[in-house]
Design an enzyme around this catalytic site. Structure first.
Site, short mmCIF file in Angstrom:
data_model
loop_
_atom_site.label_atom_id
_atom_site.label_comp_id
_atom_site.label_asym_id
_atom_site.label_seq_id
_atom_site.Cartn_x
_atom_site.Cartn_y
_atom_site.Cartn_z
N SER A 170 0.77 -0.79 -0.24
CA SER A 170 -0.19 -0.37 0.79
C SER A 170 0.75 0.98 0.48
O SER A 170 1.38 1.43 -1.16
CB SER A 170 -0.54 -0.21 1.49
OG SER A 170 -2.19 0.89 0.78
N GLU A 203 -9.11 -6.89 -3.26
CA GLU A 203 -8.81 -4.20 -3.05
C GLU A 203 -9.49 -4.34 -1.88
O GLU A 203 -9.87 -4.76 -0.27
CB GLU A 203 -7.72 -3.71 -4.01
CG GLU A 203 -6.88 -4.32 -4.70
CD GLU A 203 -5.45 -4.18 -3.81
OE1 GLU A 203 -5.78 -4.04 -2.26
OE2 GLU A 203 -4.61 -4.82 -4.12
N HIS A 208 -7.62 -5.87 -0.02
CA HIS A 208 -6.03 -4.72 0.58
C HIS A 208 -5.07 -5.66 2.41
O HIS A 208 -5.62 -5.66 2.71
CB HIS A 208 -6.51 -3.59 0.95
CG HIS A 208 -5.70 -2.56 0.82
ND1 HIS A 208 -4.44 -2.80 -0.42
CD2 HIS A 208 -5.26 -1.35 1.30
CE1 HIS A 208 -3.56 -1.50 -0.55
NE2 HIS A 208 -3.84 -1.14 0.59
#
Ligand SMILES: *[C@@H]1O[C@H](CO)[C@@H](O)[C@H](O)[C@H]1NC(C)=O
Ligand SMILES: *[C@@H]1O[C@H](CO)[C@@H](O)[C@H](O)[C@H]1NC(C)=O
Ligand SMILES: *[C@@H]1O[C@H](CO)[C@@H](O)[C@H](O)[C@H]1NC(C)=O
Ligand SMILES: *[C@@H]1O[C@H](CO)[C@@H](O)[C@H](O)[C@H]1NC(C)=O
Ligand SMILES: *[C@@H]1O[C@H](CO)[C@@H](O)[C@H](O)[C@H]1NC(C)=O
Ligand SMILES: *[C@@H]1O[C@H](CO)[C@@H](O)[C@H](O)[C@H]1NC(C)=O
Length: 564
Positions: free
Chosen positions: A215, A347, A466
């Site tokens: 990220s 995600e 994610h």
């Protein structure tokens, strides 16, 4: 909403003080055999820890790598520590940088590095894996409860994790000499310089450093590849679910966020950079940390991303970023190294679930799509009315949003592609064209016992969210149980993931080089090329596929064209 923000930020506020596996802290006798290391900068007292397979290794935690950026040094670039007068007590966790946590120690004096090494168990210098933590540049930390070494240290590598300054303290940028920006990135560079100077004494090879991140950490890895400050400090890269090449060029400042911060802290003068900086320098760091939620008062706690690295105007300072990353890649102004790039299957799909399951949010989104979409999907500033109509048509068939699976699916993909998927696609496609080293692309596609989004009713994962790849690389004791050694799929996934990282850190290629890594015996992962754009699907099995989600990314390419 605050509850969702917790989710969203993966914030550590709910940490219940769960202890990580460690021996030295609580055992009074342990200090007798506590490990020590002397490096060119000083001497360090560590502690022993144990991997999930029972290997004992040395841990040196909470070492200051730069002078505390406090008082007059707040908002200043970091000052690397070259010499430690006294022995450094590195036997305990350091604090996290200021953020809204109640149960984890925070301190503005937070520029800490952690080194984990099996050196006493090996003879050669080992590859170094340098991990840059996730959290949108505004939350999380490199502490071992959020980035635990207990899996990776079963391999012969030295693991380094760090804190860097977050949010306003790390990323304020006013576009002038008062705050040119990127201090959090410069912290990372200082830590990489510390590694160059000291890591050999910890058993690590300074000529074999792999920078990795998820990220915001993934964006960071990419940025180091184009930063003049980071040249020569690393030799391979791994980026998971984040990219600095997005829909529009990187900005030159984020004055609006500086002003917003000053308003949130009740500064009486907020018109100029000088006023803002003067006021913010006078505020307690806790107020800066705790004010975070004020930045997410838009619909559905959006947007996920706020602070970014900026292209720094030249005021005579050492600049981290001097041009837009996409231009730098295209013009060859980058440090090419072997590179693994990945994203997860779903995600940010879960952001949509908060909307469709909430009548009032659903109503607002239907009625005010034109106002909400540009912020929630982080569209470039300017007239976005054509773009938001096009996105609605493409992802939602121009239908009214309702509480059904089709809406949840379309809106979930839109959130994910907008925030992560398309930027990562753009990075992989630029890199595979312009890097002089190989680029390996992957989709993380494995659902195990846990996920960063679990269904509130069944408490079970329903997608690959994610950060879910992190579950198999690090112990995340603030949130998940350790995956014990067994023949379970999760345990095998840990073995596979750390084998890939180890192999790549060592050889610059994830594919097996000898039969010593049985986990990879079936792996045949071709590098990505501009023609066939192959990638590896990392699920229960490894499967080579091509053109990852490209049908979905077409609309973004048309809305925000870029010459590859
Ligand atoms: C390394 O650790 C393993 C398992 O803990 C042990 O069997 C082995 O003897 C050790 N090797 C060295 C060189 O210390
Ligand atoms: C700012 O002022 C408001 C209203 O007086 C108050 O509620 C809030 O606590 C203040 N915030 C800070 C950080 O001082
Ligand atoms: C600050 O800006 C506001 C709005 O533009 C203006 O009304 C005010 O007079 C300005 N204050 C100062 C001190 O310049
Ligand atoms: C729905 O969203 C509203 C507005 O953000 C929020 O106040 C409310 O708590 C949410 N309701 C549920 C059941 O989560
Ligand atoms: C914004 O773009 C739309 C569609 O391209 C156009 O119709 C509209 O006039 C534009 N509005 C402004 C204020 O420029
Ligand atoms: C989930 O955990 C249970 C209990 O530890 C274990 O039996 C099972 O194999 C695990 N599932 C996976 C996919 O690893």
């Amino acid at each position: 909403m605050w509850f969702q923000l917790l989710f969203l930020c993966f914030i550590i506020i709910q940490t219940d003080g769960h202890r990580v596996q460690e021996n030295a802290d609580s055992d009074p006798k342990a200090s007798d055999d506590a490990p020590r290391i002397v490096s060119p900068s000083g001497s360090f007292l560590g502690s022993w820890m144990e991997t999930r397979r029972g290997r004992r290794f040395e841990a040196y935690r909470g070492i200051r790598y730069a002078e505390p950026a406090v008082g007059e040094f707040r908002f200043q670039p970091p000052k690397l520590i070259h010499h430690y007068e006294d022995e450094v007590d590195a036997s305990k966790e350091g604090p996290a940088c200021p953020l809204p946590a109640t149960k984890v120690e925070i301190d503005e004096d937070c520029l800490r590095i952690n080194v984990y090494t099996p050196r006493s168990n090996t003879t050669n210098l080992l590859p170094v894996i340098f991990y840059i933590h996730a959290g949108g540049f505004y939350v999380m930390t490199g502490r071992s409860d959020l980035a635990g070494p207990h899996y990776l240290l079963d391999r012969d590598i030295v693991l380094v994790t760090i804190n860097y300054r977050l949010a306003t303290l790390g990323f304020i940028s006013t576009g002038d000499a008062f705050a040119p920006g990127n201090n959090g990135m410069k912290d990372q560079v200082a830590a990489l310089r510390w590694v160059q100077k000291n890591i050999k004494s910890f058993g690590g090879d300074p000529g074999l450093v792999t920078i990795t991140g998820c990220s915001a950490g993934s964006r960071s890895v990419m940025l180091h590849m184009v930063s003049p400050m980071s040249k020569g400090l690393f030799h391979r890269g791994i980026s998971m679910s984040g990219s600095a090449t997005s829909k529009a060029p990187v900005p030159h400042h984020q004055f609006h966020l500086a002003q917003k911060q000053a308003i949130l802290l009740n500064c009486s003068h907020t018109n100029t950079s000088e006023e803002i900086i003067a006021c913010l320098k006078s505020k307690p760091y806790r107020d800066l940390g705790y004010s975070l939620k004020g930045f997410f008062d838009h619909f559905n706690s959006d947007p996920v991303g706020l602070w970014t690295a900026v292209v720094e105007p030249d005021f005579g300072q050492e600049r981290f970023l001097t041009m837009d990353p996409a231009d730098a890649i295209r013009e060859g102004k980058k440090h090419s190294v072997p590179y693994i790039i990945s994203q997860t299957r779903n995600e940010f799909f879960w952001k949509a679930l908060y909307v469709v399951k909430n009548e009032s949010l659903l109503k607002t989104m239907n009625e005010e799509w034109e106002r909400i979409a540009p912020v929630s999907f982080m569209l470039p500033p300017g007239n976005s009315s054509a773009a938001v109509r096009r996105l609605k048509e493409t992802y939602l068939g121009d239908r009214k949003l309702v509480n059904d699976e089709a809406t949840a699916d379309g809106l979930g993909k839109l959130y994910g592609d907008a925030i992560t998927g398309f930027p990562v696609h753009r990075m992989a496609n630029l890199m595979c064209r312009y890097s002089t080293e190989k680029v390996y692309y992957a989709e993380f596609d494995y659902i195990g016992n846990h996920s960063h989004y679990e269904d509130p009713d069944t408490k079970k994962p329903i997608g690959v969210a994610h950060h879910d790849d992190l579950i198999y690389l690090f112990t995340l004791s603030y949130r998940f149980p350790t995956i014990e050694v067994s023949d379970s799929d999760d345990s095998q996934m840990v073995d596979k993931m750390i084998a890939i990282w180890y192999n790549f850190a060592k050889y610059g290629d994830p594919n097996p080089h000898n039969s010593k890594i049985p986990e990879l015996s079936t792996l045949d992962w071709p590098a990505m090329t501009p023609i066939d754009r192959k990638y590896l699907q990392l699920g229960e099995h490894f499967t080579v596929r091509e053109k990852l989600f490209e049908d979905r990314f077409q609309v973004w390419e048309e809305l925000y064209p870029l010459q590859y």
